[in-house]
Design an enzyme around this catalytic site. Structure first.
Site, PDB file in Angstrom:
ATOM      1  N   HIS A 283      -7.248  -0.595   5.804  1.00 65.34           N
ATOM      2  CA  HIS A 283      -7.308  -1.323   7.076  1.00 65.34           C
ATOM      3  C   HIS A 283      -8.707  -1.323   7.716  1.00 65.34           C
ATOM      4  CE1 HIS A 283      -3.128  -1.302   6.462  1.00 65.34           C
ATOM      5  NE2 HIS A 283      -2.810  -0.211   7.120  1.00 65.34           N
TER       6      HIS A 283
ATOM      7  N   LYS B 102       0.843  -1.187   0.000  1.00 63.54           N
ATOM      8  CA  LYS B 102       0.000   0.000   0.000  1.00 63.54           C
ATOM      9  C   LYS B 102       0.881   1.241   0.000  1.00 63.54           C
ATOM     10  CE  LYS B 102      -1.988   1.665   3.911  1.00 63.54           C
ATOM     11  NZ  LYS B 102      -1.189   2.434   4.874  1.00 63.54           N
TER      12      LYS B 102
ATOM     13  N   LYS C  22      -3.907   9.263  15.169  1.00 63.19           N
ATOM     14  CA  LYS C  22      -2.546   9.181  15.713  1.00 63.19           C
ATOM     15  C   LYS C  22      -2.485   9.967  17.010  1.00 63.19           C
ATOM     16  CE  LYS C  22      -0.294   7.648  11.827  1.00 63.19           C
ATOM     17  NZ  LYS C  22       0.136   6.272  11.863  1.00 63.19           N
TER      18      LYS C  22
ATOM     19  N   ASP D 170      -4.597   6.910   4.501  1.00 66.48           N
ATOM     20  CA  ASP D 170      -3.629   5.968   5.072  1.00 66.48           C
ATOM     21  C   ASP D 170      -4.301   4.752   5.703  1.00 66.48           C
ATOM     22  OD1 ASP D 170      -1.052   5.135   5.884  1.00 66.48           O
ATOM     23  OD2 ASP D 170      -1.289   6.057   7.857  1.00 66.48           O
TER      24      ASP D 170
ATOM     25  N   GLU E  36      -4.085   4.915  17.661  1.00 69.03           N
ATOM     26  CA  GLU E  36      -2.639   4.709  17.771  1.00 69.03           C
ATOM     27  C   GLU E  36      -2.062   5.741  18.722  1.00 69.03           C
ATOM     28  OE1 GLU E  36      -0.618   3.307  14.009  1.00 69.03           O
ATOM     29  OE2 GLU E  36      -2.020   4.783  13.232  1.00 69.03           O
TER      30      GLU E  36
ATOM     31  N   HIS F  54      -1.659  -5.265   5.449  1.00 68.41           N
ATOM     32  CA  HIS F  54      -1.085  -6.073   6.531  1.00 68.41           C
ATOM     33  C   HIS F  54      -2.071  -6.329   7.673  1.00 68.41           C
ATOM     34  CE1 HIS F  54      -0.323  -2.276   8.630  1.00 68.41           C
ATOM     35  NE2 HIS F  54      -0.167  -2.984   9.712  1.00 68.41           N
TER      36      HIS F  54
HETATM   37  C1  BG6 Z   1       0.162   1.467   8.181  1.00 70.35           C
HETATM   38  C2  BG6 Z   1      -0.028   2.959   8.189  1.00 70.35           C
HETATM   39  O1  BG6 Z   1      -0.374   0.926   7.009  1.00 70.35           O
HETATM   40  O2  BG6 Z   1      -0.483   0.908   9.310  1.00 70.35           O
HETATM   41  C3  BG6 Z   1       0.532   3.547   9.471  1.00 70.35           C
HETATM   42  O3  BG6 Z   1       0.639   3.526   7.070  1.00 70.35           O
HETATM   43  C4  BG6 Z   1      -0.073   2.871  10.688  1.00 70.35           C
HETATM   44  O4  BG6 Z   1       0.320   4.954   9.525  1.00 70.35           O
HETATM   45  C5  BG6 Z   1       0.030   1.358  10.561  1.00 70.35           C
HETATM   46  O5  BG6 Z   1       0.608   3.317  11.835  1.00 70.35           O
HETATM   47  C6  BG6 Z   1      -0.746   0.658  11.660  1.00 70.35           C
HETATM   48  O6  BG6 Z   1      -0.455  -0.701  11.630  1.00 70.35           O
HETATM   49  P1  BG6 Z   1      -0.250  -1.540  12.969  1.00 70.35           P
HETATM   50  O7  BG6 Z   1       0.013  -2.928  12.501  1.00 70.35           O
HETATM   51  O8  BG6 Z   1       0.911  -0.896  13.687  1.00 70.35           O
HETATM   52  O9  BG6 Z   1      -1.514  -1.405  13.717  1.00 70.35           O
END
Ligand code: BG6
Length: 511
Positions: free
Chosen positions: A260, A168, A356, A255, A236, A198
């Protein structure tokens, strides 16, 4: 408890990583390959070729990766192995080689073709190759074009396989995502393209389907007759870290949401697939996305963090982060209300939020069921019914909890909300897992279930595009509008409060 049946090692193949010197390779892809190696899931005949523009030798590349692994161990962390098994690590790096080359240069792909041919001859990889594009998104199209032009995507009538993992962000808008799909599909078949998200590599995200479809009692209540609302939270604590430049262009909506958060939403809202066949599952997920009308601006809230304190540490405001404009309009928080126009979900609001620098790292999906009628308690002191919540917690501790009401012990009739909880860690041993293991392994065995199809990606962008356009057209007047370490802007609370007096669940409510 019976151990899960063991997966078999993937069949012979070579893996080529474009962007071999980058962060993604070092922090996630190579550690994931190591974890696959220790679980004995890497192919017996396996070769890893790193391609990048930096002037490195194979030995230097290996050394850099070894240092990174050591620093992981030193840093600890929930998914970090306690120690490195030297034979697995040496075996892995012994099968690695580095090819220096510019992605814009045809010569790089010619050389890569020679290396792959030699690999096939000497290392018995069967000519099978997984190309991993761990590069900035502007390279996706050009690199795939060059792979194809050099004949490296050719499967020789099924004698060998050639697959490409695309990271991505897959586009920045509906239009650019469509253009990228068209470009890739000119030279690859859809089943050669593995668009990675992911979140789908997270064990708990995958387990949502099992929880829903392996337990008969959920299905009868999993619909608009019984569900009042669904809240999806991905909070986050990290700020933009060193990614200011990227974030300025991207913002939280692009993002996190069309990828996600929509993955979480589709897992909850999809109809049961007829099988676990990749397209059977992806068809049902795509149905959900296609049934969501484009988001409207008045059901969207954006936020940007100001100065504050996150978990006891002072945090600067977003506009003072490195590589960020002091008048930036980039959002670091987004909340959306969506509806799904389907028989199952019509009228049930799905509230999504992500941000964030929030109070706590917390990912959960919470389903609120309709309240029971109060009438039966007439004449008692009970004047309020707490709703039933089913909460699937994804991060940091994975588990499920169910909130219901019981009678408070005593002579009067009084109710108390209680919880019944299941935590994965109480039942299953933790495993070293960076989230990419299953995805890489699945690509090696040709299982695309956990990857995004072209239509799903485009449907995601279609939903958020009106909000992207609306926000681009009008600068936010109130940024920064939430303090770092808080639970987001007030406007996000209003979004729910104005909607039947609902409110967000507190972030970090333990299961
Ligand atoms: C990423 C984003 O795809 O996923 C990030 O670009 C984000 O900004 C992250 O922090 C979050 O993934 P995880 O696995 O840390 O929850």
């Amino acid at each position: 408890m019976e151990p899960a049946p063991e997966a078999k090692p993937a069949g012979p193949c070579a893996m080529v990583i474009f962007g071999a010197g980058g962060d993604l390779t070092k922090r996630l892809v190579v550690p994931a390959l190591y974890n696959l190696a220790t679980s004995k899931l890497l192919p017996k005949d396996f070769v890893l070729i790193g391609v990048d523009v930096a002037d490195l030798t194979t030995d230097q590349w290996r050394e850099n990766l070894s240092k990174m692994m050591q620093s992981f161990l030193a840093g600890g962390g929930e998914f970090t192995p306690e120690s490195i098994d030297p034979s697995a690590w040496d075996g892995l790096i012994g099968n690695m080689s580095y090819l220096r080359g510019d992605f814009a240069d045809d010569g790089t792909f010619k050389k890569l073709g020679d290396v792959l041919q030699k690999t096939e001859d000497d290392r018995h990889t069967g000519g099978n190759v997984l190309f991993y594009l761990a590069v900035a998104d502007r390279f996706f199209g050009p690199v795939v074009d060059k792979i194809a032009a050099a004949g490296l995507a050719d499967e020789q009538d099924g004698k060998r396989w050639r697959r490409v993992i695309v990271e991505k962000p897959f586009g920045h808008s509906l239009e650019s995502a469509k253009a990228l799909n068209q470009r890739l599909l000119k030279v690859l078949r859809e089943d050669q393209i593995y668009r990675i998200d992911h979140f789908l590599g997270k064990e708990t995200v995958q387990s949502i389907m099992a929880i829903r479809f392996a337990n008969g009692f959920f299905e009868p209540i999993w619909n608009r007759d019984h569900v009042d609302q669904v809240q999806i939270t991905v909070a986050e604590t990290v700020g933009v870290e060193r990614r200011g430049k990227f974030y300025e262009q991207t913002g939280a909506l692009r993002d996190m949401v069309p990828n996600h958060l929509f993955q979480l939403l589709t897992m909850i809202a999809m109809e049961p697939p007829t099988s676990f066949d990749p397209d059977a599952v992806r068809d049902r997920k795509a149905d959900v996305m296609k049934a969501i009308p484009p988001a409207s601006l008045d059901c969207a809230v954006r936020g940007q963090y100001g100065r504050g304190e996150v978990e006891g540490h002072p945090v600067v405001d977003y506009r003072h982060e490195p590589d960020v404009s002091p008048t930036s309009s980039a959002e670091t928080y987004v909340a959306l209300k969506l509806e799904i126009d389907s028989w199952r979900w019509a009228g049930v609001p799905f509230y999504l939020r992500t941000g964030k620098s929030m109070s706590k790292r917390w990912t959960e999906i919470a389903i609120q069921f309709r309240r029971a009628p109060l009438s039966i308690f007439q004449g008692t002191d009970v004047s309020h019914m707490a709703p039933n919540w089913l909460v699937l917690q994804i991060q940091p501790d994975e588990g499920i909890s169910f909130q219901f009401q019981v009678k408070r012990p005593g002579q009067t009739v009084a109710l108390a909300p209680v919880k019944s909880s299941f935590a994965y860690k109480d039942w299953f041993p933790p495993s070293a897992n960076v989230g990419y293991e299953t995805l890489i392994y699945d690509c090696m065995i040709g299982d695309a279930t956990l990857f995004q199809r072209a239509d799903m990606v485009e449907a995601g962008w279609r939903i958020v595009q009106p909000v992207l356009d609306g926000w681009a057209a009008e600068k936010p007047a109130d940024f920064p509008n939430y303090a770092a370490g808080s639970s987001g802007p007030k406007a996000a609370d209003d979004l729910l409060a104005n909607d039947g007096e609902r409110s967000w669940r507190p972030i970090g409510n333990p299961i």
